[in-house]
Write an enzyme that holds these catalytic residues in place. Structure first.
Site, PDB file in Angstrom:
ATOM      1  N   HIS A 307       0.860  -1.182   0.000  1.00 48.30           N
ATOM      2  CA  HIS A 307       0.000   0.000   0.000  1.00 48.30           C
ATOM      3  C   HIS A 307       0.892   1.226   0.000  1.00 48.30           C
ATOM      4  CE1 HIS A 307      -3.166   2.801   1.142  1.00 48.30           C
ATOM      5  NE2 HIS A 307      -4.000   1.872   0.714  1.00 48.30           N
ATOM      6  N   ASP A 365      -8.101  -5.299   0.113  1.00 56.41           N
ATOM      7  CA  ASP A 365      -8.590  -6.008  -1.070  1.00 56.41           C
ATOM      8  C   ASP A 365      -8.267  -7.489  -1.042  1.00 56.41           C
ATOM      9  OD1 ASP A 365      -9.718  -3.811  -2.451  1.00 56.41           O
ATOM     10  OD2 ASP A 365      -7.687  -3.071  -2.686  1.00 56.41           O
TER      11      ASP A 365
HETATM   12  N1  CMC Z   1       4.117  -7.366  -5.072  1.00 57.38           N
HETATM   13  C1  CMC Z   1       5.453  -7.344  -5.242  1.00 57.38           C
HETATM   14  N2  CMC Z   1       6.227  -6.267  -5.026  1.00 57.38           N
HETATM   15  C2  CMC Z   1       5.624  -5.148  -4.609  1.00 57.38           C
HETATM   16  C3  CMC Z   1       4.238  -5.087  -4.403  1.00 57.38           C
HETATM   17  C4  CMC Z   1       3.482  -6.245  -4.646  1.00 57.38           C
HETATM   18  N3  CMC Z   1       2.157  -6.241  -4.471  1.00 57.38           N
HETATM   19  N4  CMC Z   1       3.891  -3.843  -3.999  1.00 57.38           N
HETATM   20  C5  CMC Z   1       5.031  -3.154  -3.945  1.00 57.38           C
HETATM   21  N5  CMC Z   1       6.081  -3.932  -4.306  1.00 57.38           N
HETATM   22  C6  CMC Z   1       7.499  -3.541  -4.319  1.00 57.38           C
HETATM   23  C7  CMC Z   1       7.804  -2.650  -5.503  1.00 57.38           C
HETATM   24  O1  CMC Z   1       8.246  -3.394  -6.624  1.00 57.38           O
HETATM   25  C8  CMC Z   1       8.871  -1.761  -4.937  1.00 57.38           C
HETATM   26  O2  CMC Z   1      10.091  -2.473  -4.969  1.00 57.38           O
HETATM   27  P1  CMC Z   1      11.477  -1.659  -5.231  1.00 57.38           P
HETATM   28  O3  CMC Z   1      11.603  -0.699  -4.098  1.00 57.38           O
HETATM   29  O4  CMC Z   1      12.495  -2.741  -5.209  1.00 57.38           O
HETATM   30  O5  CMC Z   1      11.303  -1.002  -6.555  1.00 57.38           O
HETATM   31  C9  CMC Z   1       8.508  -1.598  -3.482  1.00 57.38           C
HETATM   32  O6  CMC Z   1       7.729  -2.751  -3.155  1.00 57.38           O
HETATM   33  C10 CMC Z   1       7.689  -0.346  -3.181  1.00 57.38           C
HETATM   34  O7  CMC Z   1       6.575  -0.361  -4.066  1.00 57.38           O
HETATM   35  P2  CMC Z   1       6.043   0.913  -4.829  1.00 57.38           P
HETATM   36  O8  CMC Z   1       5.410   0.471  -6.122  1.00 57.38           O
HETATM   37  O9  CMC Z   1       7.089   1.966  -4.888  1.00 57.38           O
HETATM   38  O10 CMC Z   1       4.952   1.364  -3.829  1.00 57.38           O
HETATM   39  P3  CMC Z   1       3.754   2.279  -4.175  1.00 57.38           P
HETATM   40  O11 CMC Z   1       3.441   2.985  -2.933  1.00 57.38           O
HETATM   41  O12 CMC Z   1       4.023   3.111  -5.387  1.00 57.38           O
HETATM   42  O13 CMC Z   1       2.624   1.238  -4.605  1.00 57.38           O
HETATM   43  C11 CMC Z   1       0.716  -0.123  -4.591  1.00 57.38           C
HETATM   44  C12 CMC Z   1       1.555   0.886  -3.802  1.00 57.38           C
HETATM   45  C13 CMC Z   1      -0.573  -0.396  -3.817  1.00 57.38           C
HETATM   46  C14 CMC Z   1       0.329   0.461  -5.963  1.00 57.38           C
HETATM   47  C15 CMC Z   1       1.537  -1.433  -4.777  1.00 57.38           C
HETATM   48  O14 CMC Z   1       1.900  -1.952  -3.531  1.00 57.38           O
HETATM   49  C16 CMC Z   1       0.790  -2.460  -5.592  1.00 57.38           C
HETATM   50  O15 CMC Z   1       0.825  -2.404  -6.846  1.00 57.38           O
HETATM   51  N6  CMC Z   1       0.097  -3.435  -4.925  1.00 57.38           N
HETATM   52  C17 CMC Z   1      -0.724  -4.391  -5.617  1.00 57.38           C
HETATM   53  C18 CMC Z   1      -2.036  -3.761  -6.010  1.00 57.38           C
HETATM   54  C19 CMC Z   1      -2.956  -3.582  -4.828  1.00 57.38           C
HETATM   55  O16 CMC Z   1      -3.146  -4.480  -4.020  1.00 57.38           O
HETATM   56  N7  CMC Z   1      -3.569  -2.381  -4.751  1.00 57.38           N
HETATM   57  C20 CMC Z   1      -4.565  -2.099  -3.719  1.00 57.38           C
HETATM   58  C21 CMC Z   1      -4.175  -0.965  -2.874  1.00 57.38           C
HETATM   59  S1  CMC Z   1      -5.251  -0.858  -1.453  1.00 57.38           S
HETATM   60  C22 CMC Z   1      -6.746  -0.295  -2.074  1.00 57.38           C
HETATM   61  C23 CMC Z   1      -6.816   1.170  -2.208  1.00 57.38           C
HETATM   62  O17 CMC Z   1      -6.601   1.882  -1.201  1.00 57.38           O
HETATM   63  O18 CMC Z   1      -7.159   1.617  -3.319  1.00 57.38           O
END
Ligand code: CMC
Length: 433
Positions: A307, A365
């Site tokens: 998240h 989710d």
């Molecule tokens: N699986 C594998 N790796 C992950 C995941 C995941 N679900 N989420 C984050 N990472 C890794 C990412 O690759 C990154 O690694 P590095 O630092 O080596 O590049 C690190 O963790 C930080 O991730 P980020 O993408 O910079 O984090 P963010 O804050 O931009 O993304 C997120 C948050 C929710 C988009 C992401 O965690 C994700 O895509 N999760 C899966 C989709 C999901 O479950 N979304 C629902 C969010 S909750 C509902 C809502 O509030 O809308």
């Protein structure tokens, strides 16, 4: 907010004092609103990871501690002890209602649940296989054509009428989108039912048969709405705020929020979780998918994990997990293979160094999809239900923004890295290949 502390920014021969503003709780913010005027530089923050875009009194999240509060009340207390319409009142007005205030509010919402009957014809224009979110974006935007007496955003009364209409009609529109997709007749709302039960009635009743959901299922629906009601300045809420900052009407702005919510990184995630669990198939395949999620060269991510704000267990996920077990027990599904797969996947991921180190915990989710599927909703409806619940959050934030004297049109700037000025070359002088 006190303005007596400053942060000093030094660059080149400039030294600029930037006010530090204190919130009621949570991190201070450095006020850079006059930075450009004072110094000629912008700040750069793609994805707004370090930027507070507004002042708000509605929802507070401490992502490190896993805290979520609406108007100061912890989410688990509200989910367990309150109900969705009371939470709507709280989000809109800032305080819990008295008995009289609550009754009046519930009646006000209940008596706005019908949509203009001509709107039924709108649905026929959509392909039967249209994604219900595509229908939601269109139909909610179209409310501005049907309710022209609540478009004046400068009139507080019209704003409140639009707010009630949106909260009240969203379940009706969502249920109609579902009914249309399965080829069943629309069910009119029933004023003798509560908000969640009425929605279940509009989604699942058919003219030839009674539909009587159990109190556990009604409670689960209500809880799912409460858990999703607001989440401070997330992508869709920020979209609503940005869209309305131009003065656009509330129905158009909420339609913009729905469009943003549709994405798999936001509201589309619970649908994506089920798709992922189906793809993983069996517990034996979990290590392969966990390895893929960790592989930087593979775009696969564990849906329902991680998240932007929570770097701890999502507090909504705890209540959602409990609700999931309650619903499955009520429906007699004690050996749901997808739930077993989900529990095992959660266990493996929470013990994996990659997920531990990056603080990737299950989010809401992860369990909501399994619950909603058991309740009879197809995957394509999951994000629609999220939109129904989040409408009150969008509306509360929209009202707050319009009443904020500091509000102005949202207009981010950029770091331009394109071509510098050059002279236009006529076609006949360009390279021919
Ligand atoms: N699986 C594998 N790796 C992950 C995941 C995941 N679900 N989420 C984050 N990472 C890794 C990412 O690759 C990154 O690694 P590095 O630092 O080596 O590049 C690190 O963790 C930080 O991730 P980020 O993408 O910079 O984090 P963010 O804050 O931009 O993304 C997120 C948050 C929710 C988009 C992401 O965690 C994700 O895509 N999760 C899966 C989709 C999901 O479950 N979304 C629902 C969010 S909750 C509902 C809502 O509030 O809308």
């Amino acid at each position: 907010m006190g303005e007596n502390k400053f942060a000093t920014l030094k660059f080149g021969d400039k030294e600029i004092d930037l006010p530090i503003l204190e919130g009621a709780v949570g991190p201070d913010v450095i006020d850079v609103s006059k930075l450009y005027a004072q110094s000629g530089v912008f700040t750069y923050d793609p994805g707004f990871t370090s930027t507070a875009s507004c002042e708000s009194k509605i929802t507070y999240i401490d992502g490190d501690e896993g805290i979520l509060m609406y108007r100061g009340y912890p989410i688990d207390q509200l989910a367990r002890e309150s109900d969705f319409l009371e939470v709507c009142y709280l989000l809109l007005y800032g305080e819990l209602p008295s008995k009289v205030e609550k009754d009046k509010f519930v009646k006000g919402i209940t008596y706005h649940t019908m949509v203009h009957d001509q709107m039924r014809g709108l649905f026929n224009g959509f392909r039967r296989d249209a994604h219900p979110m595509a229908i939601m974006v269109g139909v909610v935007g179209a409310l501005s054509a049907y309710y022209q007496d609540s478009l004046d955003i400068d009139d507080p009364h019209q704003r409140m009428v639009a707010s009630y209409r949106l909260i009240a009609k969203m379940p009706t529109i969502a249920a109609m989108a579902y009914k249309y997709s399965v080829g069943q007749p629309f069910a009119y709302p029933r004023n003798d039912l509560g908000y969640a039960e009425n929605f279940l009635h509009m989604a699942f009743s058919v003219p030839c048969e009674e539909y009587n959901p159990s109190p556990t299922i009604i409670r689960a629906m209500d809880r799912i709405f409460t858990l999703h009601a607001d989440h401070e300045q997330n992508a869709s809420t920020s979209t609503v705020r940005l869209a309305s900052s131009s003065g656009a009407n509330p129905f158009a702005c909420i339609a913009a929020g729905i469009a943003c919510l549709w994405g798999p990184a936001h509201g589309g995630a619970n649908e994506a979780v089920l798709n992922m669990l189906n793809e993983i198939g069996t517990k034996e395949n979990i290590p392969e998918y966990v390895a893929r999620a960790k592989d930087k060269n593979d775009p696969f991510r564990l849906m329902g994990f991680g998240h932007r704000v929570y770097k701890n267990y999502d507090p909504r996920a705890k209540v959602m997990q409990e609700t999931c077990h309650e619903v499955l027990a009520e429906l007699g599904i004690d050996d749901d293979p997808l739930l077993e797969l989900a529990i095992e996947l959660e266990r493996v991921a929470l013990e994996d160094e990659y997920f531990v180190e990056k603080k990737l915990y299950p989010n809401i989710d992860f369990y909501s999809g399994i619950t909603l599927r058991a309740m009879g909703f197809p995957e394509s409806m999951f994000t629609v239900l999220f939109a129904v619940a989040r409408t009150v959050g969008w509306v509360a934030q929209w009202n707050e923004m319009i009443e904020d004297p500091k509000q102005k049109i949202g207009r981010p700037r950029q770091l331009y890295t394109g071509a510098t000025e050059r002279t236009y070359t006529p076609m006949h002088k360009r390279a021919h290949d």
